[in-house]
Design a protein around this motif. Structure first.
Motif, PDB file in Angstrom:
ATOM      1  N   HIS A   3       0.820  -1.219   0.000  1.00 21.76           N
ATOM      2  CA  HIS A   3       0.000   0.000   0.000  1.00 21.76           C
ATOM      3  C   HIS A   3       0.853   1.268   0.000  1.00 21.76           C
ATOM      4  CE1 HIS A   3      -3.499  -2.458   0.581  1.00 21.76           C
ATOM      5  NE2 HIS A   3      -2.912  -3.037   1.611  1.00 21.76           N
ATOM      6  N   TRP A   4       2.146   1.118  -0.302  1.00 19.61           N
ATOM      7  CA  TRP A   4       3.050   2.253  -0.278  1.00 19.61           C
ATOM      8  C   TRP A   4       2.721   3.223  -1.397  1.00 19.61           C
ATOM      9  CZ3 TRP A   4       6.665   4.099  -3.765  1.00 19.61           C
ATOM     10  CH2 TRP A   4       7.571   5.025  -3.265  1.00 19.61           C
ATOM     11  N   GLY A   5       2.719   4.505  -1.099  1.00 16.71           N
ATOM     12  CA  GLY A   5       2.465   5.536  -2.096  1.00 16.71           C
ATOM     13  C   GLY A   5       1.423   6.508  -1.619  1.00 16.71           C
ATOM     14  N   PRO A   6       1.112   7.497  -2.432  1.00 21.44           N
ATOM     15  CA  PRO A   6       0.111   8.494  -2.037  1.00 21.44           C
ATOM     16  C   PRO A   6      -1.281   7.879  -2.011  1.00 21.44           C
ATOM     17  CG  PRO A   6       0.727   8.809  -4.315  1.00 21.44           C
ATOM     18  CD  PRO A   6       1.634   7.741  -3.769  1.00 21.44           C
ATOM     19  N   HIS A   7      -2.148   8.533  -1.281  1.00 20.06           N
ATOM     20  CA  HIS A   7      -3.526   8.075  -1.170  1.00 20.06           C
ATOM     21  C   HIS A   7      -4.275   8.383  -2.458  1.00 20.06           C
ATOM     22  CE1 HIS A   7      -7.119   6.944   1.056  1.00 20.06           C
ATOM     23  NE2 HIS A   7      -6.306   6.616   2.044  1.00 20.06           N
ATOM     24  N   TYR A   8      -5.353   7.669  -2.693  1.00 21.17           N
ATOM     25  CA  TYR A   8      -6.196   7.959  -3.848  1.00 21.17           C
ATOM     26  C   TYR A   8      -6.719   9.392  -3.754  1.00 21.17           C
ATOM     27  CZ  TYR A   8      -6.259   3.054  -5.148  1.00 21.17           C
ATOM     28  OH  TYR A   8      -5.888   1.811  -5.548  1.00 21.17           O
ATOM     29  N   GLY A   9      -7.094   9.950  -4.881  1.00 18.02           N
ATOM     30  CA  GLY A   9      -7.649  11.296  -4.896  1.00 18.02           C
ATOM     31  C   GLY A   9      -6.570  12.349  -4.818  1.00 18.02           C
ATOM     32  N   PHE A  10      -5.533  12.206  -5.615  1.00 12.35           N
ATOM     33  CA  PHE A  10      -4.397  13.129  -5.569  1.00 12.35           C
ATOM     34  C   PHE A  10      -4.599  14.337  -6.473  1.00 12.35           C
ATOM     35  CE2 PHE A  10       0.058  14.305  -5.328  1.00 12.35           C
ATOM     36  CZ  PHE A  10       0.352  13.942  -4.027  1.00 12.35           C
ATOM     37  N   GLN A  11      -5.781  14.508  -7.034  1.00  7.83           N
ATOM     38  CA  GLN A  11      -6.019  15.559  -8.019  1.00  7.83           C
ATOM     39  C   GLN A  11      -5.719  16.959  -7.481  1.00  7.83           C
ATOM     40  OE1 GLN A  11      -8.237  13.117  -7.267  1.00  7.83           O
ATOM     41  NE2 GLN A  11      -8.219  11.907  -9.123  1.00  7.83           N
ATOM     42  N   HIS A 172      -4.811  10.495 -12.247  1.00  8.84           N
ATOM     43  CA  HIS A 172      -5.628  10.013 -13.378  1.00  8.84           C
ATOM     44  C   HIS A 172      -5.934  11.055 -14.455  1.00  8.84           C
ATOM     45  CE1 HIS A 172      -6.254   6.075 -11.647  1.00  8.84           C
ATOM     46  NE2 HIS A 172      -6.685   6.612 -10.521  1.00  8.84           N
ATOM     47  N   SER A 173      -5.225  12.200 -14.468  1.00  2.00           N
ATOM     48  CA  SER A 173      -5.517  13.200 -15.499  1.00  2.00           C
ATOM     49  C   SER A 173      -4.523  13.163 -16.653  1.00  2.00           C
ATOM     50  CB  SER A 173      -5.522  14.613 -14.892  1.00  2.00           C
ATOM     51  OG  SER A 173      -4.203  15.093 -14.683  1.00  2.00           O
ATOM     52  N   HIS A 174      -3.556  12.254 -16.614  1.00  7.79           N
ATOM     53  CA  HIS A 174      -2.486  12.202 -17.612  1.00  7.79           C
ATOM     54  C   HIS A 174      -1.725  13.521 -17.650  1.00  7.79           C
ATOM     55  CE1 HIS A 174      -3.691   8.316 -19.412  1.00  7.79           C
ATOM     56  NE2 HIS A 174      -4.855   8.679 -18.926  1.00  7.79           N
ATOM     57  N   GLY A 175      -1.616  14.156 -16.487  1.00  6.16           N
ATOM     58  CA  GLY A 175      -0.863  15.398 -16.356  1.00  6.16           C
ATOM     59  C   GLY A 175      -1.633  16.657 -16.661  1.00  6.16           C
ATOM     60  N   ILE A 176      -2.842  16.538 -17.128  1.00  2.00           N
ATOM     61  CA  ILE A 176      -3.597  17.714 -17.566  1.00  2.00           C
ATOM     62  C   ILE A 176      -3.915  18.670 -16.417  1.00  2.00           C
ATOM     63  CG2 ILE A 176      -5.831  18.467 -18.522  1.00  2.00           C
ATOM     64  CD1 ILE A 176      -5.596  16.079 -20.461  1.00  2.00           C
ATOM     65  N   HIS A 177      -4.101  18.179 -15.211  1.00  3.56           N
ATOM     66  CA  HIS A 177      -4.397  19.084 -14.094  1.00  3.56           C
ATOM     67  C   HIS A 177      -3.290  20.117 -13.899  1.00  3.56           C
ATOM     68  CE1 HIS A 177      -7.370  16.009 -12.300  1.00  3.56           C
ATOM     69  NE2 HIS A 177      -8.039  16.988 -12.866  1.00  3.56           N
ATOM     70  N   ASN A 178      -2.027  19.719 -14.117  1.00  2.00           N
ATOM     71  CA  ASN A 178      -0.896  20.631 -13.949  1.00  2.00           C
ATOM     72  C   ASN A 178       0.251  20.140 -14.840  1.00  2.00           C
ATOM     73  OD1 ASN A 178       1.197  22.283 -13.052  1.00  2.00           O
ATOM     74  ND2 ASN A 178       0.584  22.141 -10.902  1.00  2.00           N
ATOM     75  N   PRO A 179       0.187  20.468 -16.140  1.00  2.46           N
ATOM     76  CA  PRO A 179       1.159  19.927 -17.090  1.00  2.46           C
ATOM     77  C   PRO A 179       2.623  20.192 -16.749  1.00  2.46           C
ATOM     78  CG  PRO A 179      -0.664  20.931 -18.261  1.00  2.46           C
ATOM     79  CD  PRO A 179      -0.839  21.271 -16.813  1.00  2.46           C
ATOM     80  N   ALA A 180       2.953  21.393 -16.320  1.00  3.29           N
ATOM     81  CA  ALA A 180       4.358  21.719 -16.038  1.00  3.29           C
ATOM     82  C   ALA A 180       4.865  20.916 -14.839  1.00  3.29           C
ATOM     83  CB  ALA A 180       4.517  23.215 -15.791  1.00  3.29           C
TER      84      ALA A 180
END
Length: 194
Positions: A3-11, A172-180
């Motif tokens: 379960h290592w890693g960030p929690h779901y809902g990282f948007q 899950h946005s393929h980077g679109i939420h914050n491309p840079a």
């Protein structure tokens, strides 16, 4: 652990440009809270825009191209190179070499425990704990918990790159939420592992 890693809902964190592992590299990290989708858009302007065919927009929360074209000349399908870089990072993370302690197992392959319920380590001829090689921070895209379930250990940079992979996956946005920010996390993680 598995379960290592960030929690779901990282948007929100990705949109804000925070909580990724900032590995030094050639791609600069943008300032937090500077993403255009944060400053000049809103969750509802993209996810609840007018529907194109009844299957998106509105209350479906599925992005509608109508939301994109109010600001963009054409509909963006991904951040340039995101999918290829994401696949490269995954391949590199699945090949990283780490280690884990070796524990005693019974005839069924279950760990043998001492009176306190702790697994018993196998010791070498000098009385030191034995270790074995573990391949992959990720296995099939999921965190590697080690072959005996007691946790594998990897270099700090490999763990940071693994964290960044999971950050971008959980978004899950393929980077679109914050491309840079997504690009910096990807590019610098790839450089660190190469």
């Amino acid at each position: 652990s598995s379960h290592w890693g960030p929690h779901y809902g990282f948007q929100t964190s990705l949109l804000e440009g925070i909580q990724g592992a900032h590995i030094a590299g050639s791609t600069p990290y943008p300032s937090p809270q500077s993403a255009t989708h944060r400053t000049n858009a809103s969750c509802t302007s993209c996810h609840m825009a007018e529907t194109t065919d009844g299957s998106d927009g509105g209350h479906t929360w599925m992005t509608s191209t109508n939301g994109c074209t109010t600001c963009h000349a054409s509909t963006p399908t991904e951040v340039n190179g995101f999918d290829a870089d994401f696949a490269t990072l995954r391949t590199l993370l699945e090949a990283v070499v780490g280690w884990e302690y070796v524990y005693e197992e019974d005839a069924n392959g279950d760990l043998v425990e001492d009176a306190n319920g702790d697994p018993i380590m196998v010791l070498d001829g000098n009385g030191d704990p034995m270790t074995r090689e573990v391949i992959g921070v990720l296995v099939d895209g999921a965190p590697n918990s080690g072959t005996q379930g007691q946790g594998a250990t990897f270099s700090f940079e490999a763990a940071q790159a693994g964290w960044n992979y999971r950050v971008l996956y959980q978004d899950h946005s393929h980077g679109i939420h914050n491309p840079a920010y997504a690009r910096a996390l990807l590019k610098n993680s790839i450089e660190a592992l190469q």
